[in-house]
Scaffold this motif. Structure first.
Motif, PDB file in Angstrom:
ATOM      1  N   GLU A  33       0.834  -1.212   0.000  1.00  0.00           N
ATOM      2  CA  GLU A  33       0.000   0.000   0.000  1.00  0.00           C
ATOM      3  C   GLU A  33       0.862   1.253   0.000  1.00  0.00           C
ATOM      4  O   GLU A  33       0.608   2.202  -0.748  1.00  0.00           O
ATOM      5  N   PHE A  34       1.895   1.267   0.840  1.00  0.00           N
ATOM      6  CA  PHE A  34       2.743   2.455   0.932  1.00  0.00           C
ATOM      7  C   PHE A  34       3.495   2.711  -0.369  1.00  0.00           C
ATOM      8  O   PHE A  34       3.485   3.816  -0.901  1.00  0.00           O
ATOM      9  N   PHE A  39       4.943   5.264  -5.625  1.00  0.00           N
ATOM     10  CA  PHE A  39       5.153   5.162  -7.070  1.00  0.00           C
ATOM     11  C   PHE A  39       4.205   6.090  -7.825  1.00  0.00           C
ATOM     12  O   PHE A  39       4.587   6.704  -8.822  1.00  0.00           O
ATOM     13  N   GLN A  40       2.967   6.184  -7.351  1.00  0.00           N
ATOM     14  CA  GLN A  40       2.006   7.077  -7.990  1.00  0.00           C
ATOM     15  C   GLN A  40       2.461   8.529  -7.869  1.00  0.00           C
ATOM     16  O   GLN A  40       2.399   9.295  -8.831  1.00  0.00           O
ATOM     17  N   ARG A  47      -1.121   1.043 -10.510  1.00  0.00           N
ATOM     18  CA  ARG A  47      -0.761  -0.343 -10.229  1.00  0.00           C
ATOM     19  C   ARG A  47      -0.358  -1.085 -11.498  1.00  0.00           C
ATOM     20  O   ARG A  47       0.632  -1.830 -11.507  1.00  0.00           O
ATOM     21  N   GLU A  48      -1.097  -0.896 -12.582  1.00  0.00           N
ATOM     22  CA  GLU A  48      -0.760  -1.591 -13.826  1.00  0.00           C
ATOM     23  C   GLU A  48       0.574  -1.090 -14.384  1.00  0.00           C
ATOM     24  O   GLU A  48       1.359  -1.862 -14.933  1.00  0.00           O
ATOM     25  N   GLY A  49       0.854   0.203 -14.217  1.00  0.00           N
ATOM     26  CA  GLY A  49       2.133   0.730 -14.664  1.00  0.00           C
ATOM     27  C   GLY A  49       3.295   0.139 -13.881  1.00  0.00           C
ATOM     28  O   GLY A  49       4.351  -0.182 -14.453  1.00  0.00           O
ATOM     29  N   VAL A  50       3.097  -0.013 -12.569  1.00  0.00           N
ATOM     30  CA  VAL A  50       4.119  -0.654 -11.734  1.00  0.00           C
ATOM     31  C   VAL A  50       4.315  -2.099 -12.159  1.00  0.00           C
ATOM     32  O   VAL A  50       5.442  -2.588 -12.306  1.00  0.00           O
ATOM     33  N   LEU A  84       3.714 -10.066  -8.774  1.00  0.00           N
ATOM     34  CA  LEU A  84       4.279  -8.822  -9.289  1.00  0.00           C
ATOM     35  C   LEU A  84       4.343  -7.737  -8.215  1.00  0.00           C
ATOM     36  O   LEU A  84       5.161  -6.830  -8.299  1.00  0.00           O
ATOM     37  N   ASP A  85       3.480  -7.848  -7.207  1.00  0.00           N
ATOM     38  CA  ASP A  85       3.575  -6.916  -6.079  1.00  0.00           C
ATOM     39  C   ASP A  85       4.874  -7.143  -5.315  1.00  0.00           C
ATOM     40  O   ASP A  85       5.526  -6.184  -4.860  1.00  0.00           O
ATOM     41  N   ILE A  86       5.278  -8.397  -5.157  1.00  0.00           N
ATOM     42  CA  ILE A  86       6.519  -8.707  -4.448  1.00  0.00           C
ATOM     43  C   ILE A  86       7.726  -8.350  -5.308  1.00  0.00           C
ATOM     44  O   ILE A  86       8.731  -7.825  -4.807  1.00  0.00           O
ATOM     45  N   VAL A  87       7.639  -8.597  -6.609  1.00  0.00           N
ATOM     46  CA  VAL A  87       8.715  -8.146  -7.497  1.00  0.00           C
ATOM     47  C   VAL A  87       8.880  -6.632  -7.377  1.00  0.00           C
ATOM     48  O   VAL A  87      10.003  -6.112  -7.280  1.00  0.00           O
ATOM     49  N   ALA A  88       7.761  -5.908  -7.361  1.00  0.00           N
ATOM     50  CA  ALA A  88       7.812  -4.444  -7.270  1.00  0.00           C
ATOM     51  C   ALA A  88       8.506  -3.985  -5.994  1.00  0.00           C
ATOM     52  O   ALA A  88       9.277  -3.008  -6.006  1.00  0.00           O
TER      53      ALA A  88
END
Length: 358
Positions: A33-34, A39-40, A47-50, A84-88
C-alpha cells in the motif's frame, strides 16, 4: 517504539519465501500500500504501470537467478498477494529512481578491538520514511551449503543490510542517477547474492557477472578488508580504504564518473565530510560498537541533513526521511556479530537498553 519482528527461515527457496510471506503478511500488505502510493506520487505510475515495469525485472530474475525467483513466488503465495507486487517491492529502488532521498551514512573501519584483536567493522545509519519502520524485520536464513544470513530487511524484500556466518557483510547507500537496465539485477537481489557468498571476492564476482540494474553503492567487506562498490549499469568503480583502513560513503558518487546525478543529493557531501572529521577525533585502538554509535551515528549536526536525522516535516509525506535504524556489524575470527538500534525519535535512542543483537 515499534516492535520489530524476528523470523528464522530455512528450507528450499520456495519454502523460505512462503514462510517469509506468511510470517510477515500484515507488514507486506502495508508495504505494498505504501510503495504504490509512493510510485504514484514520484513516478506517476498506477498499479498496472508498476506491474508493467515489474514484469521486465521478473523476467530477468527468473532467467539469471531462478532460485531467488522461486523465493519471490513463495513470499507472494505466503502473503496471499500478486507475485508482481513482491517483485515491485524488490525493485522499488529502480522504479522510484531519482525521486527518493534516503540519506544513509555508512562506513568500514578495520581496527584493533577491545580484546586487542583485529576487527573489521561495518556500520550504517539507514534513513528512510517513518511508515516503513513498522514493516522492518530481523531475518535469519539458513540454506543448504550456504552461509547463514542475518539481515535487517523490509518485509517482502529478499536481500538487504547484514552479514553472514562466513563473515561477509554488506551495507547500502542509494545513488540517484539514470539509466536503469532491466536486463541486469536489481540492487536488493545483488545484496542477497552477496550475503550468500563465502568471501567478498565471491560476492564481487557475482555482481560483475550479472551487473547492476541501477546506480547504487554497496559497501562490501570480509575479514580481508572492505571496498566501496559504486555500481552503475554503465560501469562499476571500486574505492579502497585509506591508510587508516577507513572508508565512508553517503549518497553521491565519489569517483565513478559514469554516474551522472541529475541534481545534488541534499546533505550527502556534508555528511561524508562530517563522518571523516569525527573519525579523526577517535583512536583506531580499542574501538567498540558503543563508541561508533555514540561518537558518529548519534551525531545530529546539520539537522535534517545530519548523520542522525530527525523527520523532515517540510517534505511531502512520501519523502519525509529520517534515521530509522543503526547497525554495527563486527566481522572477526570466530563468530561475527551485529547490534541494531531502531530510532525512536528521541535523544536516548542509542541507550543500551534499546540495542538488539541481530
Amino acid at each position: 517504539m515499534t516492535t520489530i519482528p524476528r523470523i528464522s527461515l530455512s528450507g528450499t527457496n520456495y519454502e523460505i519465501g512462503y514462510s517469509h510471506g506468511s510470517s510477515l503478511k500484515a507488514q507486506i500488505a502495508r508495504q505494498i500500500e505504501f510503495y504504490y502510493g509512493m510510485f504514484q506520487y514520484s513516478s506517476k505510475l498506477d498499479r498496472e504501470g508498476v506491474h508493467s515495469r515489474a514484469r521486465d525485472y521478473e523476467a530477468t530474475i527468473l532467467k539469471l537467478v531462478p532460485n531467488l525467483h522461486q523465493e519471490i513466488v513463495g513470499i507472494a503465495e505466503g502473503a496471499e498477494v500478486d507475485v508482481l507486487d513482491i517483485v515491485a517491492l524488490n525493485v522499488r529502488s529502480e522504479i522510484a529512481l531519482g525521486e527518493f532521498q534516503d540519506g544513509c551514512t555508512s562506513l568500514s573501519w578495520k581496527v584493533t578491538g577491545e580484546d586487542g584483536k583485529t576487527v573489521q567493522y561495518l556500520a550504517q545509519n539507514w534513513d528512510w520514511v517513518r511508515p516503513v519502520q513498522q514493516n522492518l524485520a530481523l531475518v535469519e536464513i539458513q540454506q543448504a551449503e550456504k552461509p547463514t544470513i542475518k539481515m535487517v530487511t523490509e518485509a517482502g524484500i529478499i536481500g538487504k543490510i547484514g552479514y553472514n556466518s562466513a563473515s561477509v557483510g554488506v551495507l547500502l547507500n542509494a545513488l540517484r542517477a539514470p539509466p536503469t537496465d532491466t536486463t541486469k539485477l536489481p540492487v536488493h537481489v545483488l545484496l542477497r547474492l552477496c550475503l550468500e557468498s563465502r568471501t567478498a571476492a565471491e560476492a564481487l564476482s557475482q555482481i560483475e557477472k550479472y551487473g547492476a540494474a541501477s546506480a547504487q553503492h554497496i559497501l562490501l567487506a570480509d575479514l580481508s578488508g572492505a571496498q566501496c562498490l559504486e555500481l552503475s549499469p554503465i560501469k562499476h568503480h571500486y574505492i579502497y580504504p585509506n591508510s587508516d583502513n577507513f572508508l565512508a560513503h553517503t549518497n553521491h558518487p565519489i569517483e565513478n564518473i559514469a554516474i551522472m546525478e541529475p541534481s545534488q543529493f541534499p546533505g550527502s557531501k556534508e555528511r561524508l565530510e562530517r563522518t571523516y572529521k569525527l573519525v579523526e577525533t577517535m583512536s583506531s585502538k580499542n574501538i567498540s560498537t558503543k563508541q561508533l554509535r555514540e561518537m558518529i551515528f548519534a551525531d545530529g549536526e546539520n539537522g535534517n541533513f545530519g548523520i542522525c536525522a530527525p523527520e523532515d516535516m517540510c517534505k511531502p509525506k512520501w519523502f519525509r526521511t529520517m534515521t530509522l535504524f543503526n547497525i554495527v556489524t563486527c566481522l572477526k575470527d570466530g563468530e561475527p556479530t551485529a547490534e541494531v538500534v531502531f530510532y525512536n525519535g528521541s535523544t536516548d535512542w542509542i541507550d543500551p537498553q534499546n540495542v538488539v543483537t541481530l
